[in-house]
Design a protein around this motif. Structure first.
Motif, PDB file in Angstrom:
ATOM      1  N   ALA A   1       1.319 -17.436 -92.638  1.00  0.00           N
ATOM      2  CA  ALA A   1       1.516 -16.283 -93.517  1.00  0.00           C
ATOM      3  C   ALA A   1       0.196 -15.716 -94.010  1.00  0.00           C
ATOM      4  N   ARG A   2      -0.846 -16.546 -94.003  1.00  0.00           N
ATOM      5  CA  ARG A   2      -2.170 -16.089 -94.455  1.00  0.00           C
ATOM      6  C   ARG A   2      -3.060 -15.710 -93.284  1.00  0.00           C
ATOM      7  N   GLY A   3      -2.461 -15.580 -92.097  1.00  0.00           N
ATOM      8  CA  GLY A   3      -3.214 -15.141 -90.939  1.00  0.00           C
ATOM      9  C   GLY A   3      -3.924 -16.239 -90.190  1.00  0.00           C
ATOM     10  N   GLY A   4      -3.666 -17.496 -90.538  1.00  0.00           N
ATOM     11  CA  GLY A   4      -4.288 -18.617 -89.839  1.00  0.00           C
ATOM     12  C   GLY A   4      -3.335 -19.270 -88.860  1.00  0.00           C
ATOM     13  N   ARG A   5      -3.770 -20.379 -88.282  1.00  0.00           N
ATOM     14  CA  ARG A   5      -2.930 -21.085 -87.325  1.00  0.00           C
ATOM     15  C   ARG A   5      -3.374 -22.530 -87.249  1.00  0.00           C
ATOM     16  N   ILE A   6      -2.404 -23.447 -87.254  1.00  0.00           N
ATOM     17  CA  ILE A   6      -2.695 -24.873 -87.109  1.00  0.00           C
ATOM     18  C   ILE A   6      -2.811 -25.195 -85.620  1.00  0.00           C
ATOM     19  N   ALA A   7      -3.899 -25.793 -85.223  1.00  0.00           N
ATOM     20  CA  ALA A   7      -4.056 -26.195 -83.820  1.00  0.00           C
ATOM     21  C   ALA A   7      -3.016 -27.249 -83.466  1.00  0.00           C
ATOM     22  N   THR A   8      -2.555 -27.229 -82.219  1.00  0.00           N
ATOM     23  CA  THR A   8      -1.471 -28.123 -81.807  1.00  0.00           C
ATOM     24  C   THR A   8      -1.932 -29.218 -80.855  1.00  0.00           C
ATOM     25  N   ASP A   9      -3.243 -29.438 -80.743  1.00  0.00           N
ATOM     26  CA  ASP A   9      -3.702 -30.549 -79.914  1.00  0.00           C
ATOM     27  C   ASP A   9      -3.386 -31.870 -80.616  1.00  0.00           C
ATOM     28  N   ALA A  10      -3.405 -32.953 -79.862  1.00  0.00           N
ATOM     29  CA  ALA A  10      -2.972 -34.259 -80.376  1.00  0.00           C
ATOM     30  C   ALA A  10      -3.764 -34.690 -81.606  1.00  0.00           C
ATOM     31  N   ARG A  11      -5.085 -34.495 -81.582  1.00  0.00           N
ATOM     32  CA  ARG A  11      -5.905 -34.942 -82.706  1.00  0.00           C
ATOM     33  C   ARG A  11      -5.566 -34.175 -83.982  1.00  0.00           C
ATOM     34  N   SER A  12      -5.352 -32.867 -83.846  1.00  0.00           N
ATOM     35  CA  SER A  12      -5.026 -32.054 -85.021  1.00  0.00           C
ATOM     36  C   SER A  12      -3.668 -32.431 -85.595  1.00  0.00           C
ATOM     37  N   LEU A  13      -2.702 -32.694 -84.721  1.00  0.00           N
ATOM     38  CA  LEU A  13      -1.375 -33.075 -85.204  1.00  0.00           C
ATOM     39  C   LEU A  13      -1.398 -34.418 -85.921  1.00  0.00           C
ATOM     40  N   VAL A  14      -2.158 -35.363 -85.403  1.00  0.00           N
ATOM     41  CA  VAL A  14      -2.285 -36.662 -86.075  1.00  0.00           C
ATOM     42  C   VAL A  14      -2.939 -36.470 -87.441  1.00  0.00           C
ATOM     43  N   ALA A  15      -3.971 -35.624 -87.502  1.00  0.00           N
ATOM     44  CA  ALA A  15      -4.638 -35.362 -88.780  1.00  0.00           C
ATOM     45  C   ALA A  15      -3.685 -34.667 -89.754  1.00  0.00           C
ATOM     46  N   LEU A  16      -2.860 -33.736 -89.249  1.00  0.00           N
ATOM     47  CA  LEU A  16      -1.907 -33.049 -90.107  1.00  0.00           C
ATOM     48  C   LEU A  16      -0.883 -34.028 -90.669  1.00  0.00           C
ATOM     49  N   LYS A  17      -0.423 -34.953 -89.845  1.00  0.00           N
ATOM     50  CA  LYS A  17       0.512 -35.968 -90.322  1.00  0.00           C
ATOM     51  C   LYS A  17      -0.138 -36.830 -91.407  1.00  0.00           C
ATOM     52  N   GLU A  18      -1.395 -37.177 -91.217  1.00  0.00           N
ATOM     53  CA  GLU A  18      -2.115 -37.961 -92.219  1.00  0.00           C
ATOM     54  C   GLU A  18      -2.235 -37.185 -93.524  1.00  0.00           C
ATOM     55  N   LEU A  19      -2.525 -35.895 -93.431  1.00  0.00           N
ATOM     56  CA  LEU A  19      -2.627 -35.072 -94.629  1.00  0.00           C
ATOM     57  C   LEU A  19      -1.292 -35.019 -95.369  1.00  0.00           C
ATOM     58  N   CYS A  20      -0.203 -34.812 -94.626  1.00  0.00           N
ATOM     59  CA  CYS A  20       1.126 -34.763 -95.252  1.00  0.00           C
ATOM     60  C   CYS A  20       1.470 -36.096 -95.905  1.00  0.00           C
ATOM     61  N   THR A  21       1.062 -37.186 -95.266  1.00  0.00           N
ATOM     62  CA  THR A  21       1.323 -38.517 -95.829  1.00  0.00           C
ATOM     63  C   THR A  21       0.551 -38.706 -97.126  1.00  0.00           C
ATOM     64  N   ARG A  22      -0.700 -38.269 -97.137  1.00  0.00           N
ATOM     65  CA  ARG A  22      -1.501 -38.415 -98.350  1.00  0.00           C
ATOM     66  C   ARG A  22      -0.974 -37.524 -99.469  1.00  0.00           C
ATOM     67  N   CYS A  23      -0.363 -36.412 -99.103  1.00  0.00           N
ATOM     68  CA  CYS A  23       0.269 -35.547-100.102  1.00  0.00           C
ATOM     69  C   CYS A  23       1.630 -36.083-100.546  1.00  0.00           C
ATOM     70  N   GLU A  24       2.091 -37.160 -99.894  1.00  0.00           N
ATOM     71  CA  GLU A  24       3.396 -37.777-100.174  1.00  0.00           C
ATOM     72  C   GLU A  24       4.537 -36.771-100.059  1.00  0.00           C
ATOM     73  N   GLY A  25       4.350 -35.728 -99.238  1.00  0.00           N
ATOM     74  CA  GLY A  25       5.423 -34.768 -99.024  1.00  0.00           C
ATOM     75  C   GLY A  25       5.749 -33.910-100.226  1.00  0.00           C
TER      76      GLY A  25
END
Length: 757
Positions: A458-482
């Motif tokens: 919505a802010r004009g960006g995009r999350i990369a979908t390569d394996a490393r980025s997805l693993v990092a995104l999952k880690e970020l969501c985990t640290r945010c506790e959802g």
């Protein structure tokens, strides 16, 4: 209503469906597999199945025109014709130049997996978009036809989802900086699509009991053309549905004036019939709800079903959970989905600093009188409505008063449903539904990850979908506790940086929602420039939301007045500031939990309260005896600003004489709106006020409100004020004695009344 140009058949592009309560493209079976998408609205971009390019050569003038020309001519263009679309006057070497431009464009797309002929292909006559290439305009047109068909079948969900899924289409323009005349055709096609979309959303909103959303669409349509009679009619219907009968009548008059002035015609028979229905409908109200946010709502399908099932029978439902988990958002969606016959009423309690104000907020939400016995007035307003829903949002700071309110209403209004959101369980055995955090378990598709991806997009960006980025995104969501608020703050950062980089910058202590919230807030504040930071921090002072004029007061000396609105827009786009667009004046503030965090980290300089007081001084009537109707709307808009100043003055943070003077000048306003709140603030300020002219006038105001409530305690206030003001303000002193005499007479104190006279 149909688009004037036929769209492609539905089999040729993805259809829009809603799954799990969210807005997503569901890639249905197609005749030809979609391998790329060309986006022209809101900035040129090309998307493959895995990536997107929206910079560099793709946004060069020649590349933009090539893509737009081929989108405009699906059957293809001859080389000569395409050259004429690219250059106003094709050069002598145009065949080589055109081939070079297309070759450069193809080369630029190779990094996202689009080989030479995947996007643009040669034909017998020249050039065309390749098979399997779709466009944002084609997809939007099919989504609209799908939504219209669903509405005809009684299903409003796809139409309501258009507001979020087609946000870029509604907000953007086509090649805004290009002056080639042939682009006008594409722009007209886009405009037709936008108008069609807003009409479909508005129709669905009215049919599903969401008049605020319908009104928003009508206003947007009228901004495009003030002679759109259908939009005027939607506006009339939306205001009537909101219980705003005077507003509906005013909307008809605006329609009549616009048609007469610009077209020389009268409203149609259909519009007149709607107007006559309004005139005959009386002035009943079915309540109002805040607008639903336009962004996606993820991972709450089960929770929403649970809440709706609980609301099926009269009673109390508690939504409990930690701060920032999304209780308010879930309650709002439940209210829109449920919408009982008796209407929905929404009372925001999270900004209240005193339990005495709970009945005032509920009475105002229910449309009940705000003077006298408030509980009785609320019961009298709600009881005749039958099945109705009252939402009490954010009751944890005033639990005792909320429990008392709920207990009274449960006994007196047996068909009422009450939905309350609170961090603290109320402990009365009512139906309690814990609101969980969002899951981040499924790599790439979990609700937490989808929320972040949606906000970044919505802010004009995009999350990369390569394996490393997805693993990092999952880690970020985990640290945010959802926790959605933590995820929102993370998304604000990810619009301008990679997920891996954000994780690197987070301190090791930022584990768990509280730690991450503080860390994300630090990150967000560090990314702001000096002026943006001043606007953001000063908004945390406000108990609620305030209009632009008050924000300018809060930041005066730090931010030039002309730049404040721009900073608010940027902060709103980043998700740090909330914007309430429901009224004539937009109001700005912070999420309750975010406000609490900022207040913990920053101290409010006294100059901020001084600026706020000066801004409020310009809104309050200069003459305290002025008729309230002359300034009521302006004071209503700034209501949270007045409450903020009074609270700060009572706690010693703001200038007390200034607050007393402003409170005195509001006394006639309070007799017609929120009288109980006016009495509360006057008494609270007087409890800590030193003697002086400002105090004496405020004492008169408190006695004046007490007079209208037939309260015996107003007698000493009025007499004391008369004594204190006899020399400096004899007219006010005389008024004080007149009201004292009248009150004494009402209380059968004839001797005292005679003495006052």
């Amino acid at each position: 209503m149909r688009l004037s140009e036929p769209a492609l058949t539905r089999a040729q592009i993805p259809s829009t469906e809603i799954t799990d309560g969210d807005d997503n493209w569901d890639h249905a079976a197609t005749e030809c597999s979609v391998i790329a998408r060309v986006c022209l609205v809101g900035g040129v971009a090309v998307e493959s199945e895995t990536d997107r390019i929206d910079s560099g050569i793709v946004t060069s003038v020649r590349s933009r025109r090539i893509l737009a020309a081929l989108v405009d001519s699906p059957a293809g263009l001859s080389a000569r014709r395409l050259a004429e679309q690219v250059w106003p006057e094709p050069p002598a070497t145009w065949p080589n130049a055109l081939r070079g431009a297309i070759a450069s464009l193809r080369a630029a797309l190779e990094p996202i997996g689009l080989d030479a002929s995947h996007l643009i292909t040669t034909t017998a006559n020249g050039w065309a978009l390749a098979s399997g290439v779709t466009t944002d305009l084609r997809e939007a047109e099919l989504a609209l036809e799908h939504a219209e068909a669903a509405v005809a079948a009684g299903n409003m969900t796809p139409a309501l989802a258009l507001r979020s899924s087609l946000h870029r289409l509604l907000a953007g323009e086509v090649l805004v900086d290009d002056d080639m005349e042939w682009l006008d055709g594409l722009r007209k096609r886009h405009r037709r699509c936008v108008e069609y979309c807003r009409h479909v959303i508005a129709d669905a909103a009215l049919a599903s009991g969401r008049p605020t959303l319908a009104l928003e669409q009508a206003d947007a349509l009228l901004a495009l053309s003030n002679v759109d009679e259908t939009a005027h009619r939607i506006r009339i219907l939306a205001r009537r549905s909101n219980g705003d009968r005077p507003g509906a009548i005013e909307a008809f008059e605006l329609c009549r004036s616009a048609l007469a002035e610009h077209l020389g015609v009268d409203p149609s028979a259909e519009t007149v019939a709607v107007y006559l229905d309004v005139l005959q409908s009386g002035s009943g109200s079915s309540g109002t709800l805040p607008s639903l946010p336009v962004d996606g709502f993820f991972g709450r399908a089960v929770d929403l079903s649970t809440v709706l099932a609980a609301l099926a029978t009269p009673g109390v439902v508690e939504l409990t959970g930690r701060g920032g988990v999304g209780k308010t958002r879930l309650a709002l969606h439940a209210a829109y989905e449920f919408h009982p016959e008796g209407g929905c009423f929404w009372a925001s309690l999270g900004d209240l600093t005193a339990g005495e104000l709970v009945p005032v907020a509920v009475a105002e939400a229910a449309g009940a009188p705000t003077g006298g016995d408030l509980l009785r007035a609320i019961v009298d307003q709600l009881a005749p409505l039958g099945p109705a829903l009252l939402v009490l949002d954010g009751g944890e700071l005033v639990v005792d008063e909320v429990v008392e309110m709920i207990t009274t209403l449960r006994e007196a209004v047996p068909q009422l449903r009450i939905l309350v959101t609170t961090r603290v369980p109320l402990g009365r055995g009512w139906n309690r539904i814990p609101v969980p955090a969002l899951s981040s378990a499924e790599l790439g598709r979990s609700p937490a990850m989808r929320l972040i991806a949606d906000r970044v997009a919505a802010r004009g960006g995009r999350i990369a979908t390569d394996a490393r980025s997805l693993v990092a995104l999952k880690e970020l969501c985990t640290r945010c506790e959802g926790i959605p608020l933590a995820l929102e703050l993370a998304a604000a950062q990810l619009a301008g940086m990679a997920v891996v980089d954000l994780l690197d910058e987070l301190p090791d202590v930022a584990v768990g929602a509280n730690g991450v919230l503080h860390a994300m807030l630090d990150q967000a504040r560090a990314a702001l420039d000096k002026e943006e930071l001043a606007v953001f921090d000063r908004l945390s002072v406000v108990d609620g939301t305030v209009p632009l004029s008050l924000v300018r007061g809060l930041v005066r000396g730090d931010v030039p007045a002309g730049r404040t609105a721009r900073h608010l827009t940027l902060l709103g786009d980043s998700g740090l500031v909330t914007v309430d667009r429901s009224g004539a004046r937009w109001r700005y503030g912070l999420d309750d939990e975010l406000r609490r965090l900022v207040r913990e980290q920053t101290a409010t300089p006294r100059e901020a309260y001084e600026g706020l007081a000066d801004a409020l001084d310009g809104i309050a009537p200069a003459d305290a005896t002025s008729p309230p109707a002359d300034y009521r709307d302006s004071i209503d808009d700034a209501g949270d600003g007045f409450r903020t100043l009074f609270r700060a003055a009572a706690e010693g943070e703001a200038d007390l004489p200034s607050a007393l003077n402003i409170a005195y000048r509001l006394h006639r306003y309070w007799t017609v709106s929120r009288m109980a709140e006016g009495r509360y603030w006057l008494h609270r300020l007087l409890a800590v006020a030193p003697e002086g002219q400002a105090t004496a006038r405020a004492r008169f105001a408190a006695g004046y409100l007490g007079y209208w409530n037939a309260d015996p305690t107003a007698l000493p206030l009025l007499r004391m004020a008369a004594s204190e003001l006899a020399n400096d303000a004899p007219a006010i002193a005389a008024r004080a004695l007149i009201y004292a005499a009248g009150l004494a007479d009402d209380l059968d104190l004839a001797a005292e009344a005679s003495q006052d006279v």
